[in-house]
Design a protein around this motif. Structure first.
Motif, PDB file in Angstrom:
ATOM      1  N   PRO A  70      -5.729  -5.024   3.656  1.00  0.00           N
ATOM      2  CA  PRO A  70      -4.990  -4.839   4.895  1.00  0.00           C
ATOM      3  C   PRO A  70      -5.836  -4.249   6.013  1.00  0.00           C
ATOM      4  O   PRO A  70      -5.479  -4.325   7.186  1.00  0.00           O
ATOM      5  N   GLY A  71      -6.975  -3.612   5.670  1.00  0.00           N
ATOM      6  CA  GLY A  71      -7.778  -2.923   6.657  1.00  0.00           C
ATOM      7  C   GLY A  71      -7.364  -1.467   6.788  1.00  0.00           C
ATOM      8  O   GLY A  71      -6.510  -0.964   6.063  1.00  0.00           O
ATOM      9  N   LEU A  72      -7.974  -0.773   7.742  1.00  0.00           N
ATOM     10  CA  LEU A  72      -7.701   0.641   7.963  1.00  0.00           C
ATOM     11  C   LEU A  72      -6.357   0.844   8.631  1.00  0.00           C
ATOM     12  O   LEU A  72      -5.939   0.056   9.487  1.00  0.00           O
ATOM     13  N   ASN A  73      -5.685   1.935   8.251  1.00  0.00           N
ATOM     14  CA  ASN A  73      -4.398   2.309   8.849  1.00  0.00           C
ATOM     15  C   ASN A  73      -3.382   1.171   8.786  1.00  0.00           C
ATOM     16  O   ASN A  73      -2.631   0.918   9.731  1.00  0.00           O
ATOM     17  N   GLN A  74      -3.383   0.484   7.669  1.00  0.00           N
ATOM     18  CA  GLN A  74      -2.442  -0.602   7.409  1.00  0.00           C
ATOM     19  C   GLN A  74      -2.024  -0.534   5.942  1.00  0.00           C
ATOM     20  O   GLN A  74      -2.803  -0.098   5.085  1.00  0.00           O
ATOM     21  N   PHE A  75      -0.812  -0.994   5.664  1.00  0.00           N
ATOM     22  CA  PHE A  75      -0.332  -1.070   4.289  1.00  0.00           C
ATOM     23  C   PHE A  75      -0.587  -2.458   3.711  1.00  0.00           C
ATOM     24  O   PHE A  75      -0.422  -3.472   4.400  1.00  0.00           O
ATOM     25  N   TYR A  76      -0.981  -2.477   2.447  1.00  0.00           N
ATOM     26  CA  TYR A  76      -0.886  -3.720   1.674  1.00  0.00           C
ATOM     27  C   TYR A  76       0.445  -3.673   0.961  1.00  0.00           C
ATOM     28  O   TYR A  76       0.712  -2.770   0.164  1.00  0.00           O
ATOM     29  N   TRP A  77       1.297  -4.648   1.232  1.00  0.00           N
ATOM     30  CA  TRP A  77       2.647  -4.648   0.679  1.00  0.00           C
ATOM     31  C   TRP A  77       2.788  -5.639  -0.465  1.00  0.00           C
ATOM     32  O   TRP A  77       2.352  -6.790  -0.353  1.00  0.00           O
ATOM     33  N   ALA A  93       7.122  -2.484 -12.390  1.00  0.00           N
ATOM     34  CA  ALA A  93       7.804  -3.633 -11.819  1.00  0.00           C
ATOM     35  C   ALA A  93       9.198  -3.301 -11.300  1.00  0.00           C
ATOM     36  O   ALA A  93       9.887  -4.185 -10.792  1.00  0.00           O
ATOM     37  N   THR A  94       9.636  -2.064 -11.435  1.00  0.00           N
ATOM     38  CA  THR A  94      10.950  -1.666 -10.936  1.00  0.00           C
ATOM     39  C   THR A  94      10.855  -1.046  -9.539  1.00  0.00           C
ATOM     40  O   THR A  94      11.838  -0.567  -8.997  1.00  0.00           O
ATOM     41  N   THR A  95       9.671  -1.045  -8.971  1.00  0.00           N
ATOM     42  CA  THR A  95       9.502  -0.634  -7.583  1.00  0.00           C
ATOM     43  C   THR A  95       8.605  -1.638  -6.881  1.00  0.00           C
ATOM     44  O   THR A  95       7.759  -2.271  -7.509  1.00  0.00           O
ATOM     45  N   LEU A  96       8.815  -1.770  -5.570  1.00  0.00           N
ATOM     46  CA  LEU A  96       7.842  -2.468  -4.734  1.00  0.00           C
ATOM     47  C   LEU A  96       6.962  -1.414  -4.088  1.00  0.00           C
ATOM     48  O   LEU A  96       7.436  -0.369  -3.638  1.00  0.00           O
ATOM     49  N   TYR A  97       5.684  -1.716  -4.033  1.00  0.00           N
ATOM     50  CA  TYR A  97       4.725  -0.781  -3.490  1.00  0.00           C
ATOM     51  C   TYR A  97       4.237  -1.240  -2.113  1.00  0.00           C
ATOM     52  O   TYR A  97       4.099  -2.431  -1.846  1.00  0.00           O
ATOM     53  N   GLY A  98       3.924  -0.262  -1.298  1.00  0.00           N
ATOM     54  CA  GLY A  98       3.085  -0.468  -0.133  1.00  0.00           C
ATOM     55  C   GLY A  98       2.025   0.598  -0.182  1.00  0.00           C
ATOM     56  O   GLY A  98       2.327   1.771  -0.427  1.00  0.00           O
ATOM     57  N   SER A  99       0.781   0.249  -0.014  1.00  0.00           N
ATOM     58  CA  SER A  99      -0.272   1.249  -0.110  1.00  0.00           C
ATOM     59  C   SER A  99      -1.385   0.917   0.857  1.00  0.00           C
ATOM     60  O   SER A  99      -1.648  -0.246   1.162  1.00  0.00           O
ATOM     61  N   GLY A 100      -2.030   1.958   1.354  1.00  0.00           N
ATOM     62  CA  GLY A 100      -3.110   1.752   2.296  1.00  0.00           C
ATOM     63  C   GLY A 100      -3.834   3.047   2.602  1.00  0.00           C
ATOM     64  O   GLY A 100      -3.369   4.142   2.267  1.00  0.00           O
ATOM     65  N   PHE A 101      -4.979   2.921   3.256  1.00  0.00           N
ATOM     66  CA  PHE A 101      -5.837   4.054   3.542  1.00  0.00           C
ATOM     67  C   PHE A 101      -5.778   4.429   5.014  1.00  0.00           C
ATOM     68  O   PHE A 101      -5.933   3.579   5.895  1.00  0.00           O
ATOM     69  N   LEU A 102      -5.530   5.713   5.254  1.00  0.00           N
ATOM     70  CA  LEU A 102      -5.524   6.244   6.602  1.00  0.00           C
ATOM     71  C   LEU A 102      -6.942   6.656   6.972  1.00  0.00           C
ATOM     72  O   LEU A 102      -7.654   7.271   6.177  1.00  0.00           O
ATOM     73  N   ASP A 103      -7.340   6.314   8.198  1.00  0.00           N
ATOM     74  CA  ASP A 103      -8.638   6.698   8.731  1.00  0.00           C
ATOM     75  C   ASP A 103      -8.403   7.694   9.852  1.00  0.00           C
ATOM     76  O   ASP A 103      -7.873   7.347  10.910  1.00  0.00           O
ATOM     77  N   LEU A 104      -8.783   8.951   9.627  1.00  0.00           N
ATOM     78  CA  LEU A 104      -8.497  10.029  10.569  1.00  0.00           C
ATOM     79  C   LEU A 104      -9.714  10.422  11.401  1.00  0.00           C
ATOM     80  O   LEU A 104      -9.705  11.456  12.074  1.00  0.00           O
ATOM     81  N   ARG A 105     -10.750   9.605  11.390  1.00  0.00           N
ATOM     82  CA  ARG A 105     -11.964   9.968  12.122  1.00  0.00           C
ATOM     83  C   ARG A 105     -11.738  10.007  13.626  1.00  0.00           C
ATOM     84  O   ARG A 105     -12.375  10.792  14.339  1.00  0.00           O
TER      85      ARG A 105
END
Length: 490
Positions: A70-77, A93-105
Motif C-alpha cells: 500500500p505504501g507509506l501511511n496507507q492500509f493494506y486491506w 479468518a474470523t476478522t478482516l484486517y487492515g494493516s500499514g506502516f505510519l511514517d512520522l518523519r
C-alpha cells in the motif's frame, strides 16, 4: 492475543543463556562468551528484524509477486475471506484486517475510525519493539467515530485543538505499525459489502494533508501511493525478510546492523539491558555508526554468530511449545507486556504470530500441536473436537478455532473453511447434537451429512491450531477453562 510474561523460572533460564557468568576471583562478572552474546542478540532483535522486513514488504517491495504494497501511511486491506494466499503467519479468518506502516518523519499522522455499532472492531498500533501503545475499539472505548494523532519525538508544532488529550499519542519513534480488525460474522457478499464500506471510511493521513483537507482524513482511494526509502542490505535475497525459517546468521546480523543504524527505529536509552546488549555487539562491528561485514570477521567470530543464532532460534521455538499456560493441552501464551526487557517473550510472539498484541487486553491465543495422546497431528488421521453446549469458551465477543499447516499457514480445501467459530454456531452453519458440539477434523470430507456440516478440513500432512478468544474471561486467561482436547478417531 498475548497473556502474562514467561514464568520466572523460564526467564531466569533465558537470562542465564547469556548473562549468568561465574564470578571471578575479584567478584567481577566474566565477560559473556561471543556465542552467548549472539544468542541473546537473536532474542533481542527478532521482533525488530521482522518489523523491518514487513515494512519493506508493505512500503518498498515492488516485485510483481508482492500483493501487499500500500505504501507509506496507507492500509493494506483484506477485503474478502482470508484464504491461503494471505502472507502473514497464523491469520484469523474470523476478522478482516487492515494493516500499514505510519511514517512520522515529516510530522504527526492522524488515523480516523468511523462509527461501528454492529460488530467487534479495534485499532491497535505497535512500535518497532512490538509494544502496542494504542489499543482502542468497541470493547475498549465505545463505538463512536474517533480520530487519533500520533506525535513523533522532537515535534515542535502545535497539535490541533480537534483532539482531546486522550486521543493524542506521544510516539517514541518515527515509524509505527497499525492493525485494524473487524469481525466477520458470515462470509456472504452482503457482509463483505458492509465491511468494505467501513474499511473505506478508515483513513491514515499525515497531519499537513489532514489540515489542508479541512481537518478531515483523506480517503485512501484519493491518495497516491508513496513508497518507502529505507536502507536495504545489499545482496540480500528477498526471502530473508520475515522468513525466520530461511534466514541465515549472516543475513540476520547484517539486517540487525542496518536496523541499529536506522534513525526511524531508535534504541531505548533508558534500558540498561539494551545498552549492555548494544555494547557487547560492538565486538562484531554491529551497532550505530558501524559497518558490519561478514567476510571480514574472523573464523571464530563467524562460528560464534552461527552458534548463537541457532541457540536463539531453538530457544524461541522451544519456549513457544513448553512455556505456555496449559489449558487442558492447549497452550495459552503468557504475556503481561514488558517487551522492553522480556526479550524471550518478544521473540516468541514475533516468531509465532507477528503483529499479535503484547498484552491480553484484546484477545488471547491458544496453540495446539498434538492430539489427546500427545501425538503430532497428521492429515492421514481423523479427529474430533467436542464441546459441551453448557461450557463453550467464555468470552464477551467471539471465539474462533482456525486450522493451519505445520508452519502456520492456511491450506486450500473444497469448502473454503479454514476455521470454526461462535458466529457459525449462532447462524446454524454448524450444529450441536444432544447437547454436544462435535467438530470432525480430517482431510477427506465425511460421508455422513451431519458430520459434513461440522467438518473442519485438515491439511493433508501435519497441522496445528491457534484458537482465538476475543474478550476472554479469566478462566481462559489463567488456563482453568476446560478446553476440550482433539481426539484421534481409532
Amino acid at each position: 492475543m498475548i497473556l502474562r510474561r514467561l514464568t520466572s523460572k523460564l526467564m531466569m533460564a533465558a537470562a542465564a543463556l547469556c548473562f549468568a557468568m561465574p564470578a571471578q576471583a575479584d567478584d567481577t562478572a566474566a565477560v559473556p562468551k561471543p556465542e552467548e552474546v549472539a544468542a541473546q542478540a537473536y532474542l533481542y532483535g527478532l521482533q525488530q528484524a521482522i518489523y523491518y522486513g514487513t515494512r519493506w514488504t508493505y512500503t518498498q517491495n515492488e516485485a510483481t509477486t508482492n500483493v501487499v504494497l500500500p505504501g507509506l501511511n496507507q492500509f493494506y486491506w483484506i477485503r474478502k475471506q482470508i484464504t491461503p494466499d494471505y502472507p502473514i503467519v497464523t491469520p484469523n479468518a474470523t476478522t478482516l484486517y487492515g494493516s500499514g506502516f505510519l511514517d512520522l518523519r515529516a510530522g504527526p499522522v492522524v488515523v480516523e475510525m468511523p462509527e461501528i455499532t454492529d460488530r467487534y472492531f479495534s485499532l491497535q498500533i505497535q512500535d518497532q519493539y512490538g509494544i502496542f501503545r494504542l489499543i482502542v475499539g468497541s470493547p475498549f472505548n465505545g463505538t463512536e467515530a474517533r480520530k487519533y494523532i500520533l506525535v513523533p519525538p522532537g515535534f515542535t508544532g502545535d497539535v490541533p485543538a480537534d483532539f482531546p488529550t486522550t486521543d493524542i499519542v506521544k510516539w517514541p519513534a518515527l515509524t509505527a505499525f497499525a492493525i485494524v480488525r473487524m469481525a466477520v460474522e458470515n462470509n456472504s457478499a452482503a457482509e463483505f459489502k458492509i465491511l468494505n464500506d467501513l474499511q473505506d471510511q478508515v483513513t491514515m493521513t499525515p497531519l499537513a494533508d489532514w489540515l489542508a483537507n479541512d481537518h478531515k482524513g483523506i480517503a485512501q482511494a484519493d491518495r497516491k501511493k508513496v513508497l518507502g526509502d529505507f536502507p536495504i542490505p545489499d545482496g540480500m535475497p528477498e526471502y530473508q525478510f520475515g522468513q525466520v525459517d530461511k534466514q541465515t546468521p549472516e543475513q540476520y546480523f547484517t539486517l540487525l546492523n542496518v536496523i541499529l543504524n536506522d534513525p526511524t527505529m531508535p534504541t531505548d536509552a533508558d534500558s540498561l539491558m539494551e545498552v549492555e546488549m548494544l555494547k557487547q555487539l560492538e565486538a562484531f562491528n554491529i551497532g550505530k555508526g558501524l559497518t558490519f561485514d561478514w567476510d571480514t570477521l574472523t573464523a571464530e567470530q563467524q562460528k560464534a554468530l552461527e552458534t548463537g543464532f541457532k541457540a536463539g532460534f531453538d530457544n524461541t521455538r522451544k519456549a513457544l511449545k513448553t512455556s505456555m499456560i496449559d489449558m487442558n493441552g492447549w497452550g495459552i501464551t503468557r504475556n503481561e507486556g514488558g517487551f522492553e526487557t522480556h526479550w524471550l517473550d518478544r521473540a516468541v510472539i514475533a516468531d509465532a504470530a507477528w503483529g499479535a498484541p503484547d498484552k491480553n487486553i484484546s484477545h488471547v491465543g491458544g496453540f495446539l500441536f498434538t492430539d489427546a495422546d500427545g501425538e503430532l497431528f497428521s492429515g492421514k488421521n481423523k479427529y474430533t473436537l467436542t464441546f459441551d453446549m453448557n461450557d463453550l469458551p467464555p468470552v464477551t465477543q467471539f471465539w474462533s478455532i482456525p486450522i493451519y499447516d505445520a508452519n502456520g499457514y492456511f491450506v486450500a480445501n473444497e469448502i473454503n473453511r479454514y476455521t470454526v467459530n461462535s458466529f457459525m454456531l449462532e447462524a446454524g452453519d454448524i450444529a450441536p447434537n444432544d447437547g454436544k458440539l462435535v467438530f470432525y477434523i480430517q482431510h477427506e470430507k465425511p460421508t455422513d451429512p451431519e458430520q459434513a456440516k461440522n467438518w473442519l478440513p485438515a491439511p493433508p500432512d501435519g497441522f496445528r491450531f491457534a484458537a482465538r478468544f476475543y474478550g476472554p474471561y479469566a478462566p481462559i486467561v489463567n488456563g482453568t477453562y476446560d478446553m476440550p482436547k482433539v481426539v484421534r478417531v481409532k
